[in-house]
Design an enzyme around this catalytic site. Structure first.
Site, short mmCIF file in Angstrom:
data_model
loop_
_atom_site.label_atom_id
_atom_site.label_comp_id
_atom_site.label_asym_id
_atom_site.label_seq_id
_atom_site.Cartn_x
_atom_site.Cartn_y
_atom_site.Cartn_z
N GLY A 231 -4.83 -1.18 -13.75
CA GLY A 231 -5.85 -2.09 -11.93
C GLY A 231 -5.36 -1.12 -11.07
O GLY A 231 -6.53 -1.06 -10.88
N CYS A 232 -4.11 -1.90 -10.90
CA CYS A 232 -3.50 -1.62 -9.60
C CYS A 232 -3.65 0.20 -9.73
O CYS A 232 -3.70 0.66 -8.74
CB CYS A 232 -2.15 -2.13 -9.75
SG CYS A 232 -2.32 -4.18 -9.60
N THR A 233 -3.24 0.35 -10.18
CA THR A 233 -3.20 1.58 -10.76
C THR A 233 -4.49 3.01 -10.72
O THR A 233 -4.21 3.95 -9.84
CB THR A 233 -2.56 1.99 -12.05
OG1 THR A 233 -0.66 1.99 -12.24
CG2 THR A 233 -2.35 4.39 -12.00
N ALA B 98 -5.46 2.60 -6.91
CA ALA B 98 -4.34 3.36 -5.43
C ALA B 98 -4.86 4.75 -5.82
O ALA B 98 -4.89 5.29 -5.14
CB ALA B 98 -2.81 3.11 -6.47
#
Length: 153
Positions: free
Chosen positions: A43-45, A48
């Site tokens: 999710g963070c990738t 970003a």
């Protein structure tokens, strides 16, 4: 914890590449300040990458994007390089800024509780006032929703 319409708490943190960044450095610009749990997770990738893909549109609307997690600058550098990220990644290893923005929360997974960052985004206007916030963010189409709010500000 800041409230919409109040001054966004200022801070100084190290960023990817090693420089220090202060929120007050961006007075006169809109700031998208997003908090995310961990570098190089799914999710963070995605989040970003989405902000990076729209960076030109955010800049055209007068905004800068700052991502914050507890990961070290070294981890941020690897994350940035691996995925070709264009947004600034700030390191809050001590959780000071996370706590000031109220995103350091008790979370649970598989019946276990732990402390972690609640994915959240704050839109700060050119005068340093918190104009909008998104908490418990779902990554899908979030960058686009934030971009629309930036354009409307």
């Amino acid at each position: 914890m800041p409230q919409t319409g109040s001054a966004a708490p200022d801070f100084t943190l190290p960023r990817d590449g090693g420089e220090e960044v202060s929120l007050s450095d961006f007075r006169g610009q809109k700031v998208v300040l997003y908090f995310y749990p961990k570098d190089d997770t799914s999710g963070c990738t995605k989040q970003a990458i989405a902000f990076s893909e729209h960076l030109g549109e955010f800049e055209a609307a007068g905004a800068v994007i700052l991502g914050v997690s507890k990961d070290s600058v070294k981890k941020h550098d690897k994350f940035r390089d691996k995925h070709g990220l264009k947004v600034a990644l700030l390191s809050d290893e001590e959780s000071d800024v996370c706590e000031r923005y109220g995103v350091w929360k008790e979370k649970s997974m598989y019946g276990k509780t732990y402390m972690g960052i609640e994915r959240s985004t704050f839109l700060i206007d050119a005068e340093g006032v918190l104009s909008e916030e998104w908490r418990k963010v779902k990554v899908s189409e979030h960058a686009e929703a934030v971009l629309e709010a930036v354009k409307a500000l």
